[in-house]
Design a protein around this motif. Sequence first.
Motif, short mmCIF file in Angstrom:
data_model
loop_
_atom_site.label_atom_id
_atom_site.label_comp_id
_atom_site.label_asym_id
_atom_site.label_seq_id
_atom_site.Cartn_x
_atom_site.Cartn_y
_atom_site.Cartn_z
N ILE A 186 0.88 -1.19 0.00
CA ILE A 186 0.00 0.00 0.00
C ILE A 186 0.91 1.23 0.00
O ILE A 186 1.71 1.43 0.92
CB ILE A 186 -0.94 0.02 1.23
N GLU A 187 0.79 2.02 -1.05
CA GLU A 187 1.65 3.20 -1.18
C GLU A 187 0.80 4.46 -1.20
O GLU A 187 -0.28 4.45 -1.81
CB GLU A 187 2.43 3.15 -2.49
N ASP A 188 1.29 5.51 -0.56
CA ASP A 188 0.58 6.79 -0.65
C ASP A 188 1.56 7.93 -0.89
O ASP A 188 2.76 7.77 -0.72
CB ASP A 188 -0.27 7.03 0.61
N THR A 189 1.00 9.06 -1.31
CA THR A 189 1.85 10.24 -1.54
C THR A 189 1.56 11.27 -0.45
O THR A 189 1.44 12.46 -0.71
CB THR A 189 1.56 10.85 -2.92
N GLY A 190 1.41 10.77 0.78
CA GLY A 190 0.96 11.62 1.88
C GLY A 190 2.07 12.32 2.66
O GLY A 190 3.17 12.51 2.15
N GLU A 236 5.36 -10.86 7.57
CA GLU A 236 6.30 -9.78 7.90
C GLU A 236 5.71 -8.46 7.43
O GLU A 236 5.03 -8.43 6.40
CB GLU A 236 7.61 -10.06 7.16
N ILE A 237 5.98 -7.40 8.18
CA ILE A 237 5.49 -6.08 7.73
C ILE A 237 6.67 -5.11 7.74
O ILE A 237 7.46 -5.09 8.68
CB ILE A 237 4.30 -5.60 8.60
N VAL A 238 6.80 -4.36 6.66
CA VAL A 238 7.93 -3.42 6.53
C VAL A 238 7.35 -2.07 6.11
O VAL A 238 6.56 -1.99 5.18
CB VAL A 238 8.94 -3.91 5.45
N LEU A 239 7.76 -1.02 6.83
CA LEU A 239 7.24 0.31 6.50
C LEU A 239 8.40 1.20 6.04
O LEU A 239 9.43 1.27 6.68
CB LEU A 239 6.58 0.88 7.76
N ALA A 248 5.12 3.74 2.20
CA ALA A 248 4.83 2.45 1.56
C ALA A 248 4.84 1.40 2.67
O ALA A 248 5.78 1.33 3.46
CB ALA A 248 5.90 2.13 0.53
N VAL A 249 3.76 0.62 2.74
CA VAL A 249 3.73 -0.46 3.73
C VAL A 249 3.68 -1.79 2.97
O VAL A 249 2.79 -2.02 2.15
CB VAL A 249 2.51 -0.34 4.68
N HIS A 250 4.68 -2.64 3.23
CA HIS A 250 4.76 -3.95 2.58
C HIS A 250 4.33 -5.01 3.59
O HIS A 250 4.84 -5.04 4.69
CB HIS A 250 6.21 -4.29 2.19
N VAL A 251 3.41 -5.87 3.16
CA VAL A 251 3.01 -7.00 4.00
C VAL A 251 3.34 -8.27 3.23
O VAL A 251 3.00 -8.38 2.04
CB VAL A 251 1.49 -6.94 4.33
N TYR A 252 4.04 -9.20 3.88
CA TYR A 252 4.39 -10.46 3.23
C TYR A 252 3.71 -11.61 3.97
O TYR A 252 3.86 -11.72 5.19
CB TYR A 252 5.90 -10.69 3.25
#
Length: 256
Positions: A186-190, A236-239, A248-252
Amino acid sequence: MEVIAAPVFNEHNMIKGAVLVIYDITELKRLEKMRKDFVANVSHELRTPITSIRGFAETLKEKQHDEQAAEEFIEIIYKESHRLQLLIEDLLELSRLEREDFQLEKERFNAKQMIDEVLPQLEQKAAKKDLDFTTSISPDTDVYADSDKLKQVIINLVDNAINYTPSGGNIHLSINEENERVHILIEDTGIGIEQKATSRVFERFYRVDKDRSRNTGGTGLGLAIVKHIVEVHQGEIVLESEVDKGTAVHVYIPKP
Ligand code: ADP
């Protein structure tokens, strides 16, 4: 550190030595502090809306206000009681996830189908704030997970992207397979998160900006719940984030 000492006697009842038991209680103390902080935080989070509800209800009872003021007070009472409800729901969800007998209801399902079920509500929220919300979900990706819980992860993360991205920005949700894992991004331009806060945002009630989070109706528990759900799936979650650029939040999630 805690030390317990006991003498050791020989056959003539003379002290021949001592047994020392040394406990390392650092971890216990840390857990106890966490528990106390949590109770204090919950009490504070509950007290704030209750004080406001009571105050405005009392003012309404005194009947010394005009019609328009009364409407504003009622609106505040409604919003604050809604916030209390969300907070209690999130607290219950966390406590359910932490129960020892908590069981995931895992099943195999198609990622695109799952997203289609939550997409309308997410698109509607994004559109209200004039955000461009796009998705790219690989059509053949199957996930082995608790589908309600995984939906909750995606809803919480997209909600955050919506809440912390100013109008006119972009949000992108993608799902792909990557090295035996399903990768949800999930990516944002916030507004982004400063480096030193990126690991802390997963703590309960930690907010970079309390007022902003409260205004958007955030309970401060969303990312704590997300992390918990990802971890019980052995995922795993990487921010990654940059202030004023986006997050950008990566969830594996492992494949079965
Ligand atoms: P909240 O209910 O406050 O949104 P969360 O646990 O979901 O609670 O998030 C914790 C904090 O992390 C938020 O208060 C906010 O400061 C920060 N945060 C989370 N997601 C984002 C994002 N996409 N962009 C910027 N900041 C974020």
